[in-house]
Motif scaffolding. Structure first.
Motif, PDB file in Angstrom:
ATOM      1  N   GLY A  92       0.792  -1.222   0.000  1.00  0.00           N
ATOM      2  CA  GLY A  92       0.000   0.000   0.000  1.00  0.00           C
ATOM      3  C   GLY A  92       0.823   1.268   0.000  1.00  0.00           C
ATOM      4  O   GLY A  92       0.267   2.369  -0.108  1.00  0.00           O
ATOM      5  N   GLU A  93       2.148   1.136   0.099  1.00  0.00           N
ATOM      6  CA  GLU A  93       3.048   2.288   0.123  1.00  0.00           C
ATOM      7  C   GLU A  93       3.807   2.457  -1.196  1.00  0.00           C
ATOM      8  O   GLU A  93       4.536   3.429  -1.362  1.00  0.00           O
ATOM      9  N   LYS A  94       3.600   1.536  -2.127  1.00  0.00           N
ATOM     10  CA  LYS A  94       4.386   1.518  -3.361  1.00  0.00           C
ATOM     11  C   LYS A  94       3.703   2.286  -4.488  1.00  0.00           C
ATOM     12  O   LYS A  94       2.485   2.409  -4.537  1.00  0.00           O
ATOM     13  N   ASP A  95       4.535   2.734  -5.421  1.00  0.00           N
ATOM     14  CA  ASP A  95       4.068   3.443  -6.606  1.00  0.00           C
ATOM     15  C   ASP A  95       4.711   2.786  -7.819  1.00  0.00           C
ATOM     16  O   ASP A  95       5.933   2.659  -7.891  1.00  0.00           O
ATOM     17  N   GLY A  96       3.903   2.326  -8.761  1.00  0.00           N
ATOM     18  CA  GLY A  96       4.456   1.672  -9.949  1.00  0.00           C
ATOM     19  C   GLY A  96       3.360   1.039 -10.776  1.00  0.00           C
ATOM     20  O   GLY A  96       2.244   1.566 -10.855  1.00  0.00           O
ATOM     21  N   THR A  97       3.682  -0.068 -11.407  1.00  0.00           N
ATOM     22  CA  THR A  97       2.692  -0.800 -12.199  1.00  0.00           C
ATOM     23  C   THR A  97       2.761  -2.282 -11.861  1.00  0.00           C
ATOM     24  O   THR A  97       3.784  -2.785 -11.406  1.00  0.00           O
ATOM     25  N   VAL A  98       1.643  -2.973 -12.095  1.00  0.00           N
ATOM     26  CA  VAL A  98       1.574  -4.429 -12.002  1.00  0.00           C
ATOM     27  C   VAL A  98       0.864  -4.932 -13.253  1.00  0.00           C
ATOM     28  O   VAL A  98       0.117  -4.205 -13.896  1.00  0.00           O
ATOM     29  N   THR A  99       1.103  -6.195 -13.604  1.00  0.00           N
ATOM     30  CA  THR A  99       0.490  -6.783 -14.789  1.00  0.00           C
ATOM     31  C   THR A  99      -0.199  -8.078 -14.400  1.00  0.00           C
ATOM     32  O   THR A  99       0.403  -8.938 -13.765  1.00  0.00           O
ATOM     33  N   ASN A 100      -1.462  -8.224 -14.776  1.00  0.00           N
ATOM     34  CA  ASN A 100      -2.191  -9.438 -14.403  1.00  0.00           C
ATOM     35  C   ASN A 100      -2.060 -10.509 -15.485  1.00  0.00           C
ATOM     36  O   ASN A 100      -1.337 -10.345 -16.472  1.00  0.00           O
ATOM     37  N   SER A 101      -2.796 -11.605 -15.322  1.00  0.00           N
ATOM     38  CA  SER A 101      -2.591 -12.768 -16.189  1.00  0.00           C
ATOM     39  C   SER A 101      -3.124 -12.573 -17.606  1.00  0.00           C
ATOM     40  O   SER A 101      -2.835 -13.385 -18.476  1.00  0.00           O
ATOM     41  N   GLU A 102      -3.908 -11.531 -17.843  1.00  0.00           N
ATOM     42  CA  GLU A 102      -4.340 -11.260 -19.220  1.00  0.00           C
ATOM     43  C   GLU A 102      -3.496 -10.154 -19.855  1.00  0.00           C
ATOM     44  O   GLU A 102      -3.922  -9.501 -20.807  1.00  0.00           O
ATOM     45  N   ARG A 103      -2.310  -9.932 -19.294  1.00  0.00           N
ATOM     46  CA  ARG A 103      -1.358  -8.964 -19.822  1.00  0.00           C
ATOM     47  C   ARG A 103      -1.836  -7.525 -19.658  1.00  0.00           C
ATOM     48  O   ARG A 103      -1.409  -6.641 -20.394  1.00  0.00           O
TER      49      ARG A 103
END
Length: 641
Positions: free
Chosen positions: A209-220
């Motif tokens: 909850g303290e991070k800033d960025g991006t994540v990618t899920n399983s459908e890209r």
């Protein structure tokens, strides 16, 4: 109907026919009825829209890569790939597994889905980064890395957001390796883990909850992750920690990012670099991973970024996937000729077979309400209430043959290590197998690290350990007394034969057992619970001949701690006792209940927790079914949520 864009090699077909040509043999090997297997074959043949979902049961094997390739072979051979509602689907074990691979987060790959073994890809990345050198061979995977540390070939290791002393197979070898390592650095968000006991340097990192960025899920689909909590203390983002260390080592250029948006821009630019299928660095194949349309975003544009599915060609920056974004829909694959490749996958048995000394097969995995080594989820009372201590789940027949009983303690032993946990019959374990959860460790139990039991064999390609198949035996672990303690404050437990600890609401719960009987349980309990003073408000009940003892410590009529002891594990319910810790003052009826070991009011004991979200216990569930005539799960949900 096979995919016309796939090159089905004779070797792959021959291996499949040799290994699985006889349905009766396949059924025997899989432990299913032949009729059920044939029904499955018919379903697969008749329904073009078929998705094959697989998870750790496939991956965590010494032949896991072959298992995955065999699933892909089936979909290629029947054309079930590249269209909606079909294809192989990996249910990964991490929430950002796709994003980690995009960033090159493995020892045998480069960033942006480029291959370390491909000279053209290496040259492209080296030129893009302006690097004087680049590795030409894969690095060490996790198990290999700790073998190298133990052998002295690796003298410094930086461990980020993981707990290998708990999670690796043959985990005591990892413990010995770290103990001998010259420099161990740990980045984490908690202060005490099994691994951090060996750290020379601790670096406080940011949590989810303290991070800033991006994540990618399983459908890209790439999504912005925006911090909603301030950074605590001196904690910093992982990328900033790495960059500041690199700068102090003299590598300022290339590690001088002003923020996460600049890192993402470099990530997007690298994905587009040479990504045309032409030129000396392209190896003749365009790469599917392409974020060219996201290059050059300002900080404001990055902050406002909405979820988007890659590939993102230039000029397309929309939350809706652009036309044709579905991979392989055109039956073209990531090879120069556009054709897929079948992989011959002859079956291989697990590396270690059961024998007379170790006749059972150990399977490991998660329970519903915990995650990995409990460093975070173990702090939640709601999650800890579901399964409060480690267990050995086994079939009643095997328990009888091993001389152990449900509810009692047992030792599970392999050639690599041992643990102690409580036996249970969950109802889903086949004869010949046992299951132990992976979560408990030295922070939460006296002797429950299952990683020390697991064999060290890994898949030769992926490096994935064989967590699902270790020969073991189960034997009695006799103790003279069982007990539990609920306390508002941490208590000493390391001197006990057996102990586990979980977080409750306003208290800590300890399950304990011992081989030595205290000279006087009353003196032992009062000293351990901090109530030794003569004027302490101490309630106790004892049956010396039966070995039963109950004690409770109160301060200003508020319960501070309680202890219950018996020669058998069938102790009073913890549920109603837990509720007493929510009271500011105990009633006289509560004091009496503490002494007799059960509530005076009918229905006060809700029973063992079934639903963590809404705090529904087994007794409450049964009562609702009985009193309201509930007959379906929908009716139960309407009544109890």
């Amino acid at each position: 109907k096979s995919s016309r864009s796939a090159s089905c090699t004779p070797q792959a077909l021959a291996a499949a026919e040799r290994e699985a040509g006889d349905p009766a043999a396949v059924a025997r090997a899989c432990g299913v009825q032949e009729a059920d297997l044939l029904d499955f074959y018919r379903l697969f043949a008749r329904h073009r829209k078929t998705v094959s979902l697989f998870s750790q049961g496939v991956n965590q094997s010494s032949s896991g890569t072959d298992k995955v390739n065999s699933i892909i072979n089936c979909h290629l051979a029947t054309g079930r790939i590249g269209e909606p509602g079909m294809g192989p689907f990996s249910l990964t074990g991490q929430p950002n597994a796709m994003g980690g691979r995009e960033a090159g987060g493995l020892a045998n790959m480069l960033a942006a889905h480029m291959e370390l073994e491909n000279p053209a890809h290496r040259a492209l990345v080296q030129r893009f980064w302006g690097s004087p050198r680049i590795a030409a061979a894969p690095g060490l995977k996790a198990v290999e890395l700790f073998e190298a540390i133990g052998a002295g070939r690796v003298k410094a290791v930086w461990i980020m957001a993981t707990n290998p002393v708990v999670s690796l197979p043959d985990a005591d070898r990892a413990r010995r390796a770290l103990a001998a390592c010259e420099l161990v650095v740990c980045s984490d968000i908690v202060q005490a883990t099994d691994t951090q006991a060996f750290a020379h340097v601790l670096l406080p990192a940011l949590g989810w909850g303290e991070k800033d960025g991006t994540v990618t899920n399983s459908e890209r689909r790439i999504s912005r992750q925006r911090a909603f909590l301030p950074a605590p203390g001196e904690a910093r983002a992982d990328w900033r920690i790495v960059c500041e260390v690199a700068q102090r080592m003299g590598y300022a250029q290339g590690f001088d990012f002003a923020g996460a948006h600049e890192i993402f821009d470099e990530h997007a630019r690298l994905s587009a670099e040479g990504n045309t299928g032409e030129g000396p660095d392209a190896a003749g194949v365009p790469r599917s991973f392409n974020l060219e349309g996201l290059v050059g975003m300002s900080r404001a544009a990055y902050d406002a970024m909405t979820p988007i599915q890659w590939p993102v060609p230039r000029g397309e920056r929309s939350a809706v996937p652009p036309p044709g974004a579905r991979l392989f829909a055109d039956r073209r694959y990531a090879h120069a000729d556009g054709r897929a490749r079948f992989v011959a996958t002859p079956a291989r048995a697990p590396a270690h077979a059961p024998d007379d000394d170790y006749p059972l097969i150990l399977n490991t995995g998660r329970v519903r309400d915990q995650w990995h080594s409990m460093t975070r989820t173990g702090k939640s009372p709601r999650l800890a209430g579901h399964v409060p201590e480690p267990f050995i789940d086994m079939h009643p027949r095997d328990a009888l043959l091993c001389g152990v009983r449900a509810g009692e303690l047992a030792r599970l032993r392999s050639r690599w290590g041992a643990l102690v946990a409580r036996v249970q019959h969950g109802g889903g374990i086949r004869p010949g197998q046992v299951f132990v959860p992976i979560h408990w460790n030295d922070q939460f139990a006296s002797d429950a690290r299952v990683g020390r039991v697991v064999n060290p064999v890994v898949d030769p390609v992926s490096g994935e350990p064989e967590f699902k198949h270790t020969p073991v035996r189960v034997e009695p672990f006799p103790v003279r007394w069982h007990g539990f303690v609920l306390s508002r404050h941490p208590l000493p437990a390391d001197d006990l034969t057996y102990w586990t600890s979980v977080q409750g609401r306003r208290f800590l719960r300890y399950e304990v057992a011992g081989r030595e009987l205290p000279q006087a349980f009353g003196d032992w309990a009062r000293a351990r619970l901090g109530a030794a003073a003569p004027e302490a408000d101490w309630l106790e009940y004892e049956e010396p001949e039966a070995g039963v003892y109950r004690g409770a410590y109160l301060v200003d009529d508020r319960i501070e701690a309680c202890v219950f002891v018996s020669p058998r594990p069938d102790l009073p319910s913890r549920a109603w006792l837990s509720a007493l810790f929510a009271k500011e003052r105990l009633e006289e009826s509560d004091r009496i209940a503490l002494l007799i070991g059960e509530p005076l009011e009918a229905g006060a004991d809700t029973g063992a927790l079934v639903c963590s979200c809404f705090g529904v216990g087994r007794n409450a569930l049964r009562a609702a079914i009985r009193e309201h005539g509930l007959e379906t799960p929908a009716q139960i949900t309407a009544r109890l949520r």
